[in-house]
Design a protein around this motif. Structure first.
Motif, PDB file in Angstrom:
ATOM      1  N   CYS A  74      74.014  25.512 -11.404  1.00 36.23           N
ATOM      2  CA  CYS A  74      73.353  25.627 -10.069  1.00 36.23           C
ATOM      3  C   CYS A  74      73.790  26.647  -9.153  1.00 36.23           C
ATOM      4  CB  CYS A  74      73.305  24.235  -9.432  1.00 36.23           C
ATOM      5  SG  CYS A  74      72.276  22.803  -9.875  1.00 36.23           S
ATOM      6  N   LEU A  77      71.823  29.684  -8.454  1.00 36.87           N
ATOM      7  CA  LEU A  77      70.858  29.675  -7.246  1.00 36.87           C
ATOM      8  C   LEU A  77      71.541  29.983  -6.011  1.00 36.87           C
ATOM      9  CD1 LEU A  77      69.215  26.099  -7.914  1.00 36.87           C
ATOM     10  CD2 LEU A  77      68.559  28.382  -8.845  1.00 36.87           C
ATOM     11  N   LEU A  84      66.561  30.669  -5.579  1.00 34.72           N
ATOM     12  CA  LEU A  84      66.924  29.301  -5.041  1.00 34.72           C
ATOM     13  C   LEU A  84      65.427  28.907  -4.498  1.00 34.72           C
ATOM     14  CD1 LEU A  84      68.625  26.733  -3.922  1.00 34.72           C
ATOM     15  CD2 LEU A  84      69.088  28.216  -1.867  1.00 34.72           C
ATOM     16  N   THR A 173      66.535  29.200 -14.144  1.00 33.53           N
ATOM     17  CA  THR A 173      66.183  30.634 -13.995  1.00 33.53           C
ATOM     18  C   THR A 173      65.025  31.271 -14.751  1.00 33.53           C
ATOM     19  OG1 THR A 173      67.708  31.422 -15.769  1.00 33.53           O
ATOM     20  CG2 THR A 173      68.826  31.136 -13.594  1.00 33.53           C
TER      21      THR A 173
END
Length: 643
Positions: A74, A77, A84, A173
């Motif tokens: 994460c 992001l 994000l 992604t």
């Protein structure tokens, strides 16, 4: 705390009960389930919000679920606001808005496509506190909501108990991730790796993992992932250069008492101003290690390629934008095209693809294996049945490899080609969910063959090609001999039937042979006469090129006594893997008899009209017209079925 509002969205597909927590029930989560309650954010804290004001407070902590690999991923992001918002769409109603409904949508990249997962905001808690992931700012809820959506995608929270950082990075992604082994790495590779990491540290998510504990360093745990939050140069009092890595432990507490720990003895090497600068930057769970400790304590590094605002991947080696993308779904099927590795004489039976490179380019060839029972996400909403089937518990990875040969022209000898050294190829077959090759390819045609290590190993895969220059990727649909390049090379007369049909949801769109609804597909009868040599099938979908379904077909012999259904037999010819093309074709050598051809989409319930052309090559001499047309006349009969 204020009571929750009534009439809020309740997700019946992922209910607030034990079934959403546990799958097999073989993890330490099992004995805690009876104590877990489900609360909405406004029941947990007085003023919930999605994102913290301070970006550093968005860093994730793990909780009691063993999903450090997801928490580390994460961080990608947090490096990219545009990414994000791709994963966690902006402008969703929150607890501060008048239109708050308790419903949130997250997106994940699954096997070639972005899919949406809708959830409610009821979150697992112990004692009115989040028991799984949370942010440094415990009033920020973007991470626990994203974790819940990811758990729903996998079937339950327990399915996230263990995993690979690289897999989560790909899901978040839609790009490329490289894994670098630090064990036994040569000094030249280490220096190149450090150079890349320093250049990319502000743009890429980077993680490091401990795969096995070393003597004297048990502080870091085993099979644990960490986030590399920064890399900085420093200097000792006497001017000697230092390179320090700032590492974050998803547990949210420091676990390192090494030389550069908070009370480590090496801070004395710096002057007070310099050491204070480094120590002031660390948050809960963070610590510093120097270059020597980094290579000694960690076993591997994962680096995600940057994804720029145009949704294109950027090379971490050259900085070039990989602006040209092609992808095709495929399958290895026992008895048909599961030829195994190059150790097997049947290697040439594997799926084969033409890759045409238009100009000298940096090219990435990506092979991603798909869960044998998984779904390729094509719809905006995924049913619980699909989510369960896509769960990690059903994912049994197989060893796969990928090889590429340069060929000078389209008409070539397949057996001779695959005996030569490939231009690029995997050094060994890998159980990784996704592997890739980086190549510098010259213009021309290349033969691309994905394979499993063992012969007759079945599986589905996604083949992607990313390039800085224009490319064309398409499957080789004709079986050997490949010298069957065109109808004009085959003496005789082609008699062609055109048959029109339709795949209709819940009626005649049964999907591929991977699905129990396969028998619903149209079954089109045809006859191969005694004077026939070859039969050519061409399946054309009437769809826009940019929204093609993956299509293919199978041919079955109809038993003469009628005792068996043709579907119960092994197909005598097939055009697979299913291809996202407007048209696919295959030339088959069939014995005289009665047959059916079954055209299908890869996934069930995909609607479209289609035409299938069945051309039979007969030994009759061509009819010569006395008129000056200058070409052979072909007999064509048009039949319309299943309108």
């Amino acid at each position: 705390m204020p009571p929750p509002a009534t009439g809020l969205f309740v997700d019946l597909e992922f209910p607030a009960c034990v079934s959403s927590l546990l799958g097999r029930g073989n993890t330490p989560l099992t004995p805690l389930c009876d104590r877990i309650t489900w609360l909405r954010p406004q029941e947990i804290c007085p003023s919930p919000h999605l994102f913290p004001e301070n970006r550093k407070d968005a860093i994730g902590k793990q909780g009691i679920l063993g999903d450090c690999w997801f928490i580390c991923a994460c961080s990608a992001l947090q490096k990219s606001p545009s990414l994000l918002h791709q994963v966690f769409p902006a402008d969703q109603c929150t607890w501060e808005d008048q239109g708050y409904t308790g419903c949130f949508v997250c997106r994940f990249w699954r096997f070639g496509r972005w899919v949406e997962v809708t959830i409610d905001d009821r979150l697992p808690c112990l004692g009115h506190k989040l028991c799984f992931s949370h942010c440094q700012d415990q009033g920020a809820f973007w991470l626990p909501l994203l974790e819940k959506a990811y758990a729903k995608l996998h079937g339950c929270y327990e399915a996230l108990w263990a995993g690979q950082v690289v897999d989560a990075l790909v899901d978040l992604t839609g790009g490329l991730v490289e894994r670098w082994s630090l064990e036994f790495a040569e000094e030249s590779f280490r220096e190149e790796m450090l150079s890349r990491m320093l250049d990319l540290k502000d743009r890429c998510a980077m993680s490091c993992s401990v795969l096995h504990s070393k003597e004297g360093s048990r502080d870091l745990g085993q099979f644990h992932a960490f986030t590399i939050t920064d890399i900085q140069h420093g200097f000792t009092k006497d001017g000697q250069p230092l390179l320090l890595f700032r590492i974050h432990n998803p547990w949210g507490r420091s676990c390192w008492e090494g030389s550069w720990g908070k009370s480590g003895n090496k801070w004395a090497l710096m002057d007070q101003t310099e050491s204070s600068r480094f120590l002031s930057q660390i948050q809960d769970g963070e610590f510093w290690v120097d270059k020597e400790e980094f290579f000694r304590e960690f076993n591997e590094v994962a680096v995600a390629f940057p994804v720029i605002k145009t949704d294109h991947v950027q090379s971490i080696w050259t900085g070039s934008v990989l602006s040209h993308t092609q992808q095709i779904y495929g399958s290895w099927i026992k008895g048909q095209n599961a030829g195994g590795s190059r150790n097997n004489s049947s290697f040439s039976n594997n799926p084969k693809y033409w890759l045409r490179v238009r100009k000298q380019s940096e090219v990435y060839l990506i092979l991603m294996q798909i869960s044998p029972r998984g779904e390729i996400g094509t719809s905006n909403n995924m049913s619980s049945r699909k989510l369960q089937r896509e769960g990690s518990y059903s994912m049994v990875p197989i060893a796969v490899g990928l090889h590429l040969w340069k060929v000078e022209k389209r008409r070539f000898n397949l057996q001779k080609t695959i005996l030569t050294t490939p231009v690029a190829g995997t050094s060994s077959h890998s159980y990784d969910r996704q592997l890739h090759l980086r190549c510098k390819l010259s213009p021309g045609y290349h033969l691309l063959i994905p394979s499993t290590f063992l012969r007759d190993t079945e599986g589905d895969f996604l083949l992607r090609v990313l390039s800085i220059g224009p490319i064309t990727l398409r499957e080789i649909t004709s079986n050997p001999p490949l010298e069957w390049a065109s109808n004009d090379m085959m003496p005789g007369t082609w008699e062609t039937q055109e048959l029109k049909g339709q795949w209709k949801k819940s009626n005649s769109a049964g999907g591929s042979r991977n699905f129990p609804s396969y028998h619903l597909n149209p079954a089109i009868p045809f006859c191969v006469p005694t004077n026939s040599q070859l039969v050519k099938f061409t399946l054309r979908q009437h769809n826009l090129e940019n929204s093609c379904h993956a299509i293919g077909f199978h041919v079955y012999l109809v038993p003469t006594d009628g005792s068996l259904s043709p579907f119960s037999q092994v197909p005598c010819a097939s055009c697979i893997p299913h291809s996202h093309s407007l048209e696919v074709s295959q030339i088959c050598d069939l014995a005289p008899g009665q047959y059916i051809v079954v055209p299908s989409t890869y996934l069930p319930d995909q609607e479209c009209t289609f035409s299938i052309f069945i051309s039979t090559l007969t030994e009759r001499k061509p009819i010569q017209s006395e008129e000056t047309l200058g070409q052979i006349l072909k007999e064509v009969s048009v039949i319309s079925l299943m309108k």
